[in-house]
Scaffold this motif. Structure first.
Motif, mmCIF file in Angstrom:
data_model
loop_
_atom_site.group_PDB
_atom_site.id
_atom_site.type_symbol
_atom_site.label_atom_id
_atom_site.label_comp_id
_atom_site.label_asym_id
_atom_site.label_seq_id
_atom_site.Cartn_x
_atom_site.Cartn_y
_atom_site.Cartn_z
ATOM 1 N N GLN A 13 88.652 37.945 48.243
ATOM 2 C CA GLN A 13 88.344 37.114 47.067
ATOM 3 C C GLN A 13 89.521 37.029 46.104
ATOM 4 O O GLN A 13 89.698 36.054 45.405
ATOM 5 C CB GLN A 13 87.174 37.723 46.275
ATOM 6 C CG GLN A 13 85.886 37.825 47.031
ATOM 7 C CD GLN A 13 85.158 36.514 47.009
ATOM 8 O OE1 GLN A 13 85.034 35.895 45.964
ATOM 9 N NE2 GLN A 13 84.711 36.084 48.155
ATOM 10 N N LEU A 14 90.295 38.100 46.080
ATOM 11 C CA LEU A 14 91.397 38.186 45.137
ATOM 12 C C LEU A 14 92.421 37.080 45.377
ATOM 13 O O LEU A 14 93.063 36.597 44.448
ATOM 14 C CB LEU A 14 92.038 39.565 45.257
ATOM 15 C CG LEU A 14 92.849 40.055 44.078
ATOM 16 C CD1 LEU A 14 92.032 40.055 42.807
ATOM 17 C CD2 LEU A 14 93.363 41.460 44.359
ATOM 18 N N VAL A 15 92.548 36.663 46.628
ATOM 19 C CA VAL A 15 93.492 35.591 46.954
ATOM 20 C C VAL A 15 93.066 34.307 46.237
ATOM 21 O O VAL A 15 93.883 33.608 45.644
ATOM 22 C CB VAL A 15 93.550 35.354 48.475
ATOM 23 C CG1 VAL A 15 94.434 34.167 48.794
ATOM 24 C CG2 VAL A 15 94.057 36.599 49.176
ATOM 25 N N GLU A 16 91.762 34.003 46.261
ATOM 26 C CA GLU A 16 91.234 32.825 45.567
ATOM 27 C C GLU A 16 91.488 32.930 44.071
ATOM 28 O O GLU A 16 91.870 31.979 43.413
ATOM 29 C CB GLU A 16 89.720 32.694 45.811
ATOM 30 C CG GLU A 16 89.376 32.007 47.113
ATOM 31 C CD GLU A 16 90.140 30.701 47.312
ATOM 32 O OE1 GLU A 16 90.086 29.841 46.405
ATOM 33 O OE2 GLU A 16 90.805 30.552 48.349
ATOM 34 N N LYS A 17 91.219 34.134 43.532
ATOM 35 C CA LYS A 17 91.397 34.327 42.096
ATOM 36 C C LYS A 17 92.849 34.085 41.708
ATOM 37 O O LYS A 17 93.126 33.509 40.669
ATOM 38 C CB LYS A 17 90.976 35.745 41.697
ATOM 39 C CG LYS A 17 89.477 35.906 41.679
ATOM 40 C CD LYS A 17 89.057 37.210 41.028
ATOM 41 C CE LYS A 17 87.598 37.487 41.302
ATOM 42 N NZ LYS A 17 87.321 38.876 41.612
ATOM 43 N N LYS A 18 93.767 34.544 42.551
ATOM 44 C CA LYS A 18 95.177 34.347 42.217
ATOM 45 C C LYS A 18 95.537 32.874 42.242
ATOM 46 O O LYS A 18 96.223 32.384 41.363
ATOM 47 C CB LYS A 18 96.076 35.120 43.169
ATOM 48 C CG LYS A 18 97.487 35.262 42.621
ATOM 49 C CD LYS A 18 98.518 35.559 43.670
ATOM 50 C CE LYS A 18 98.918 34.314 44.416
ATOM 51 N NZ LYS A 18 99.953 34.564 45.401
ATOM 52 N N LYS A 19 95.015 32.153 43.243
ATOM 53 C CA LYS A 19 95.266 30.717 43.330
ATOM 54 C C LYS A 19 94.793 30.033 42.061
ATOM 55 O O LYS A 19 95.468 29.187 41.499
ATOM 56 C CB LYS A 19 94.495 30.129 44.520
ATOM 57 C CG LYS A 19 95.334 29.968 45.760
ATOM 58 C CD LYS A 19 94.588 29.122 46.781
ATOM 59 C CE LYS A 19 94.961 29.548 48.185
ATOM 60 N NZ LYS A 19 93.880 29.319 49.134
ATOM 61 N N TYR A 20 93.613 30.399 41.615
ATOM 62 C CA TYR A 20 93.016 29.807 40.432
ATOM 63 C C TYR A 20 93.872 30.095 39.204
ATOM 64 O O TYR A 20 94.154 29.225 38.395
ATOM 65 C CB TYR A 20 91.605 30.368 40.261
ATOM 66 C CG TYR A 20 90.919 29.908 39.011
ATOM 67 C CD1 TYR A 20 90.421 28.608 38.921
ATOM 68 C CD2 TYR A 20 90.779 30.752 37.917
ATOM 69 C CE1 TYR A 20 89.797 28.168 37.766
ATOM 70 C CE2 TYR A 20 90.162 30.319 36.762
ATOM 71 C CZ TYR A 20 89.679 29.025 36.686
ATOM 72 O OH TYR A 20 89.080 28.613 35.547
ATOM 73 N N LEU A 21 94.331 31.327 39.113
ATOM 74 C CA LEU A 21 95.142 31.725 37.966
ATOM 75 C C LEU A 21 96.478 30.989 37.965
ATOM 76 O O LEU A 21 96.981 30.578 36.923
ATOM 77 C CB LEU A 21 95.369 33.233 37.995
ATOM 78 C CG LEU A 21 95.957 33.802 36.710
ATOM 79 C CD1 LEU A 21 94.958 33.698 35.573
ATOM 80 C CD2 LEU A 21 96.349 35.258 36.901
ATOM 81 N N LEU A 22 97.015 30.801 39.163
ATOM 82 C CA LEU A 22 98.291 30.101 39.292
ATOM 83 C C LEU A 22 98.140 28.653 38.820
ATOM 84 O O LEU A 22 99.018 28.098 38.164
ATOM 85 C CB LEU A 22 98.719 30.123 40.762
ATOM 86 C CG LEU A 22 100.201 30.273 41.036
ATOM 87 C CD1 LEU A 22 100.766 31.485 40.333
ATOM 88 C CD2 LEU A 22 100.435 30.383 42.534
ATOM 89 N N MET A 23 96.971 28.070 39.139
ATOM 90 C CA MET A 23 96.702 26.702 38.721
ATOM 91 C C MET A 23 96.630 26.634 37.194
ATOM 92 O O MET A 23 97.237 25.758 36.576
ATOM 93 C CB MET A 23 95.376 26.254 39.314
ATOM 94 C CG MET A 23 95.370 24.857 39.822
ATOM 95 S SD MET A 23 93.931 24.650 40.893
ATOM 96 C CE MET A 23 92.603 24.856 39.702
ATOM 97 N N SER A 24 95.906 27.553 36.584
ATOM 98 C CA SER A 24 95.844 27.472 35.115
ATOM 99 C C SER A 24 97.195 27.800 34.505
ATOM 100 O O SER A 24 97.553 27.246 33.478
ATOM 101 C CB SER A 24 94.738 28.350 34.510
ATOM 102 O OG SER A 24 94.380 29.380 35.312
ATOM 103 N N PHE A 25 97.947 28.657 35.179
ATOM 104 C CA PHE A 25 99.309 28.950 34.714
ATOM 105 C C PHE A 25 100.082 27.639 34.565
ATOM 106 O O PHE A 25 100.672 27.349 33.519
ATOM 107 C CB PHE A 25 99.990 29.872 35.728
ATOM 108 C CG PHE A 25 101.265 30.514 35.247
ATOM 109 C CD1 PHE A 25 101.708 30.361 33.947
ATOM 110 C CD2 PHE A 25 102.028 31.282 36.128
ATOM 111 C CE1 PHE A 25 102.884 30.959 33.515
ATOM 112 C CE2 PHE A 25 103.195 31.888 35.720
ATOM 113 C CZ PHE A 25 103.625 31.720 34.408
ATOM 114 N N SER A 26 100.039 26.816 35.602
ATOM 115 C CA SER A 26 100.797 25.565 35.572
ATOM 116 C C SER A 26 100.215 24.614 34.520
ATOM 117 O O SER A 26 100.958 23.913 33.831
ATOM 118 C CB SER A 26 100.831 24.974 36.984
ATOM 119 O OG SER A 26 100.405 23.657 36.981
ATOM 120 N N GLN A 27 98.898 24.613 34.363
ATOM 121 C CA GLN A 27 98.296 23.772 33.318
ATOM 122 C C GLN A 27 98.756 24.194 31.924
ATOM 123 O O GLN A 27 99.003 23.355 31.060
ATOM 124 C CB GLN A 27 96.766 23.846 33.387
ATOM 125 C CG GLN A 27 96.185 22.948 34.455
ATOM 126 C CD GLN A 27 94.739 23.296 34.765
ATOM 127 O OE1 GLN A 27 94.139 24.149 34.115
ATOM 128 N NE2 GLN A 27 94.189 22.634 35.765
#
Ligand SMILES: O=C(O)CCC(=O)C(=O)O
Ligand SMILES: [Fe+2]
Length: 471
Positions: A13-27
């Protein structure tokens, strides 16, 4: 806090969470850029080039002009304050998101390394054998070696240090001296003095003026002189307990013959109307204790729903002693508020013919890295004890992860959609000592199970008790 090593699902699950965080990082970078743009143009607008009076004191002699200036200044000050805002990073949900971010802790990494070492022990694996699809770097191997060393598993520690030593590159952060130091220490602790001497000598060659190493070396020479046994640190001992043998799938011939003689049939649960049209496939896995496997009692879809409900609720499974190394899994009890749970419970009642009134809630469980549950009894030694265990396999497991009964030599391989049932208590209420069982370490795969522990109360007419000492 949150634990990752004790549930492979949590790690995934942590992989998904990181992807999500990376997306908000860019936002947030975009938003921050817009913010800076807005501030720049506000600043330009306010540059007091022509608009402010050259001599304000002179200017304010006229009350009307002073009034106008005051008004103008007020507006401009508000405008400035409004535009020198806190950056997005400090003031909005980004902070909130970071605050609730669960970052794997050093304990998680140690727990994961410990899981690897456990797998090596039970399945008798060298570092090379456990790195089947992927290799560890020298730094990673050093970490695993350290965890093994501090768990007093000196042979595995040594083998990992050796692997690390052999794979060191210019980019490794692990240094040669530390490795040589640990290589000689672990060889010494294992009892292989000549190997300890060899690495200590190498260390001395690297660091010829180090007096501590000189003392160490002479100590090892002395140990070598007085020791009678000199175990081979390069060769794993392949002796194993019944539990380990069963986990590896080495069932002895007598057991397998006896298992083959057992039967397979369709059952309607003694004429239960819900099973008349869809009889359940029933297989006797063992006779004493009686262990019955039911095939296809839960659909893949139901399993997915159960997993999705459980995921956010999982927490480290405990035993009577609390959180211990005996059990590396995460789990949750689900009540009948979820329709799928009610449906599964009804099915268990239909199949077993037992009352679910005093049963525990359905217990969904996911195992961690090398996750296992060491030999134990489910029985709690209380009034209204756990009369029976209904264990549902919610996944296949590629290698390892069998449910084994060391006292009788039975190994049950997880098969997705099937379940096994056994009675923990004899009919007279005494615990059946042969029901001791374990969940073997998962060597490859993700293991999900669900337990339904059925209790004594309510079974008086369904499984009559016996006054006989033997039953
Ligand atoms: O996971 C298994 O195979 C066994 C689980 C078990 O024994 C338990 O949860 O009590
Ligand atoms: Fe159990």
């Amino acid at each position: 806090g949150h634990e990752f090593f004790s549930s492979t699902d949590q790690t995934a699950q942590l992989v998904e969470k990181k992807k999500y965080l990376l997306m908000s990082f860019s936002q947030y970078i975009d938003a921050e850029e817009k913010n800076v743009e807005a501030m720049k143009s506000a600043f330009q607008n306010l540059l007091p080039l022509y608009s402010d009076p050259v001599d304000p004191e002179e200017f304010t002699r006229d009350p009307v002009a002073a009034y106008k200036l005051l008004r103008k200044l007020r507006n401009e000050l508000i405008y400035i304050v409004k535009h020198i805002r806190l950056s997005f990073y400090q003031c909005n949900e980004y902070q909130y998101e970071l605050e609730f971010l669960e970052i794997p802790q050093p304990e998680d990494l140690n727990g994961a390394a410990s899981g690897l070492i456990r797998l090596q022990e039970i399945y008798k694996l060298y570092p090379e054998n456990i790195m089947m699809e992927m290799s560890l770097s020298a730094d990673e191997a050093y970490h695993v070696g350290l965890v093994a060393y501090y768990e007093d598993k000196f042979q595995h520690a040594f083998l990992w240090f050796l692997y690390s030593f052999d794979t060191l590159t210019e980019y490794s952060t692990t240094n040669k001296k530390d490795l040589l130091h640990y290589l000689s220490f672990s060889a010494n602790r294992f009892g292989s003095q000549h190997v300890a001497i060899h690495f200590c000598q190498q260390l001395l060659n690297l660091d010829p003026t180090n007096d501590e190493v000189k003392v160490q070396l002479s100590l090892y020479r002395w140990h070598h002189f007085i020791r009678t046994s000199n175990p081979d640190i390069f060769t794993l001992n392949t002796e194993s307990s019944k539990y380990e043998t069963l986990c590896r799938g080495e069932v002895d011939e007598r057991t397998s013959k006896r298992q083959m003689a057992l039967s397979c049939r369709y059952s309607t649960g003694g004429g239960n109307p819900r099973l008349m049209y869809a009889p359940v496939k029933e297989e006797v896995e063992w006779d004493e204790p009686r262990i019955i496997r039911y095939h296809d009692i839960i659909s893949d879809r139901e399993i997915e729903i159960l997993k999705n409900i459980s995921r956010p609720l999982l927490s480290r499974s405990e035993t009577i002693g609390g959180v211990t190394n005996i059990r590396t899994s995460q789990s949750v009890f689900l009540d009948e508020g979820y329709p799928v749970v009610a449906r599964v419970n009804q099915r268990i009642a239909d199949i077993t013919g037992l009352s679910m009134k005093s049963a525990e809630h359905l217990h969904v469980q996911n195992y961690g890295i090398g996750g296992k549950y060491e030999p134990h009894y489910d029985e709690l030694d209380t009034e209204n004890d756990r009369i029976a265990t209904f264990l549902i396999y919610m996944s296949d497991v590629e290698i390892g992860g069998s449910t084994v009964f060391p006292k009788v030599g039975v190994a049950l391989k997880p098969k997705k959609g099937s379940a096994v049932l056994w009675y923990n208590l004899h009919k007279n209420g005494n615990v059946d000592l042969n029901t001791e069982h374990a969940g073997c370490p998962v060597l490859r795969g993700n293991k999900w199970v669900a337990n339904k522990w059925i209790h004594e109360y309510g079974q008086e007419f369904r499984r009559p008790c016996s006054l006989s000492y033997w039953k």
